[in-house]
Design a protein around this motif. Sequence first.
Motif, PDB file in Angstrom:
ATOM      1  N   SER A 331       0.792  -1.267   0.170  1.00  0.00           N
ATOM      2  CA  SER A 331      -0.159  -0.075   0.086  1.00  0.00           C
ATOM      3  C   SER A 331       0.776   1.559  -0.037  1.00  0.00           C
ATOM      4  N   GLY A 332       0.641   2.228  -0.789  1.00  0.00           N
ATOM      5  CA  GLY A 332       1.092   3.596  -0.947  1.00  0.00           C
ATOM      6  C   GLY A 332       0.760   4.362   0.302  1.00  0.00           C
ATOM      7  N   ASN A 333       1.321   4.218   1.475  1.00  0.00           N
ATOM      8  CA  ASN A 333       1.002   5.101   2.594  1.00  0.00           C
ATOM      9  C   ASN A 333       2.088   5.181   3.464  1.00  0.00           C
ATOM     10  N   LEU A 334       2.113   6.215   4.381  1.00  0.00           N
ATOM     11  CA  LEU A 334       2.806   6.171   5.442  1.00  0.00           C
ATOM     12  C   LEU A 334       2.420   5.281   6.535  1.00  0.00           C
ATOM     13  N   SER A 335       3.190   4.659   7.389  1.00  0.00           N
ATOM     14  CA  SER A 335       2.532   3.607   8.179  1.00  0.00           C
ATOM     15  C   SER A 335       1.548   4.187   9.099  1.00  0.00           C
ATOM     16  N   GLU A 336       0.404   3.521   9.536  1.00  0.00           N
ATOM     17  CA  GLU A 336      -0.879   3.893  10.042  1.00  0.00           C
ATOM     18  C   GLU A 336      -1.749   4.797   9.462  1.00  0.00           C
ATOM     19  N   GLU A 337      -1.415   5.219   8.009  1.00  0.00           N
ATOM     20  CA  GLU A 337      -2.175   6.230   7.402  1.00  0.00           C
ATOM     21  C   GLU A 337      -3.023   5.592   6.178  1.00  0.00           C
ATOM     22  N   PRO A 338      -3.998   5.879   5.771  1.00  0.00           N
ATOM     23  CA  PRO A 338      -4.741   5.602   4.621  1.00  0.00           C
ATOM     24  C   PRO A 338      -3.930   5.433   3.496  1.00  0.00           C
ATOM     25  N   ILE A 339      -4.292   4.680   2.184  1.00  0.00           N
ATOM     26  CA  ILE A 339      -3.506   4.897   0.967  1.00  0.00           C
ATOM     27  C   ILE A 339      -3.780   6.209   0.547  1.00  0.00           C
ATOM     28  N   CYS A 340      -2.700   6.714  -0.073  1.00  0.00           N
ATOM     29  CA  CYS A 340      -2.665   8.155  -0.914  1.00  0.00           C
ATOM     30  C   CYS A 340      -3.649   7.942  -2.405  1.00  0.00           C
ATOM     31  N   ILE A 341      -4.238   8.781  -2.625  1.00  0.00           N
ATOM     32  CA  ILE A 341      -5.094   8.539  -3.922  1.00  0.00           C
ATOM     33  C   ILE A 341      -4.841   9.799  -4.702  1.00  0.00           C
TER      34      ILE A 341
END
Length: 768
Positions: A331-341
């Motif tokens: 997943s394209g996110n920082l840890s603990e965050e939702p995925i970037c869209i």
Amino acid sequence: MIRIHVNIQGAVQGVGFRPFVYRLAHQHRLTGWIVNSPSGVEIEVQGKSEAVSSFVELLPQKIPPLALIKQFNHKPVPLLSGEPRFQIRPSKHSGPISAVVLPDIATCSECLQDVFDPDNRRYLYPFTNCTNCGPRYSIIEKLPYDRPYTAMKHFPMCEKCLEEYNNPLNRRFHAQPNACPLCGPQIALIDRNENTLAVKRQAVELCVQQLKAGHVVALKGIGGFQILVDATNERAVRNLRKRKNRQSKPFAMMASSMSHIEGLTPLQSIEKKWLLSPQAPIVLVEKYGTALSGIAKAVSGDTPTLGLMLPYSPLHHILMRIFDGLVVATSGNLSEEPICIENRECLEKLKDICDFFLIHDRPIIRPVDDSVMRIVQGREMLVRRARGFAPFPIETRLVEPNGLAMGAHLKSTVALSVEGLSFISQHIGDLASYSTRKCYDKTIKDLSSIYQFEPQRTVCDLHPDYHSSTVCRDKPNRLCVQHHYAHILSCMAENQLEGEVTGIAWDGTGLGTDGSVWGGEFFRCNRTSWSRIASLLPFSLPGGDQAVQEPRRTALSLIAKTYGNAFLTENTQNQSQAEFKSMGFSHEEFCMLSSMIQTGFQTPKTTSAGRLFDGVASILDLCHINGHEGQAPQAMELAARLAKNTVSFDLPVLATKNFHFLDWRSMIRKMFDQVHGSGIASIDSLAAGFHSALADGIVKIARLSDRKEVCLSGGCFQNRLLSELAIQKLEADGFKVYWHRVIPPNDGGISTGQLYCISPIPDSKSSY
Ligand code: ZN
Ligand code: ZN
Ligand code: FE
């Protein structure tokens, strides 16, 4: 000659159903018509009676892959004369909007042929789709599902695309995301400094070169960004771990083709089926006993499974065909965050993680992660429900007014009920971070507006401090449902069970009605009430949350409860602490924990099965500190899978006045003696014995209830070995066992369970 009227309900709009019926009617030389109505489709056909009956017989059998018929009935009607050939009539718009939004669907085989045919006008075009495939949920702004209400509104169709769109015989008839290289979205490869390095085909080629060179690439997919790196490049994968600050949690991989996966590990036919399915989830494939040659060790560590998927959008297909191998796709996110869209958001957040960005200009309306599935007892079990599944409803025969269920705290989802259907949001994530909470709030607004929904009641967890409980504090008709009861209800909802069952809810954490942390629970319950009949014998968690991070703390607590507190005190005086050396405590830490356990200071009580797995993993020297959620239990499962034999343990049932405890102490004693005494049993065989003893314990408690129906739920049942042993042993004992399939057993299923609750009566009788 006869004429019939056919009424069909279900997911029959936006899936190529009308062109299919049109073709079928023409093949049978029938006259008549088909029309979309608010509840489904209506058809009338007229012709020779053999032709009409063949039409009626073939129709439900040959429906397009995405269509789902819920109700199908037909009746004879008077003949009409002078009718022209069969036709598709314009949609009826009266009545409520049909509320079934379809999930995003993997590229179909016909579109793939188009994409890889050099003579086709869509040759290597990454946004090719048709009514049988392509994005849906991730591009819809609102209903009805028409192009002006989707992310495709920015791309007016060219003449050729429009012709396809308006032709009932074309596969792209009313395919809302229809596009081609002339009129549709385009891709570009950019670097961290936002320089465009290449566009169109060259962007994919250059992207593959960068991956082969070991660079980290962010790719804008269907429901959000993914981060890709060459899965065979140890250094590159380690580099990604370092940059993403992800110690040990396994990465999923995308393979160019099925043969790349089969070269890695043997597959069951059901695993193949799901890998190739229109939902195209990540499938957690058993890893034990496979060589995994060529794959970087840093990809999956010591987990029992390997997360694998196949390309599911034309962009993935084109990229992976050139790459020809396996990439990590996380997943394209920082840890603990939702995925970037969004492109901008991704460039800002992931610039220190990714070297290159393969972006495009079709907006993603909402984040939809990759779904994750495991095969348990020969059936699929979703452990993360998102792309390909959300927001497809499940039928719950709800009698209650429309409701909104808030879910729990981890792996959160929300669910809403509209007219007897439960719509469950995609996986949102743990509500620990501000940005996930923001995304959670947005998802509630978003789903409510799509379904034009005003809840008449709100259901949340009993825990007063969860974000999911606090945001709905002021809502009218708010109902709080105990966490583990909600787990069982989710299993009942999915299996459409109405009557009383024995429910076994095993997970990591959930607030009990007595204020302690529950997680190894046995209930007798139905949709309106529950009573807790048994649990695991309670133990303490020295330091609370810190014990969740450090299974070794729980190990000390289990040992103290087994041998008595004096056992630890003796060891604090004995500087060597031989038995505890491998746990890695300093003398001071050991003394502190020993006194915490004795005094109960900052040491909550729990009955959690997840924590029992943790503590035992540390006693068996498999995992002392959790690098990611579930690491210790996963290490236990892997060890048990590798075992050549099974040590037998017995978990006696302790009876009190109205309650029973499953007592694990003699098992801990036997394990500890085996590990530190003169034992000869291997760690693996002890881990196998642990799983087997727990399953036996489940059967013992189930026998105490007179219900034959048993529901298994809670995150612990993601453990395939535990689930299968419990199912097999219960079935051998004459029980009818229900478990999960499309609703996750973990906290992702809580919202579904909450929605299924009618009106809970507080559990007053059974507490300890
Ligand atoms: Zn297609
Ligand atoms: Zn076009
Ligand atoms: Fe839970």
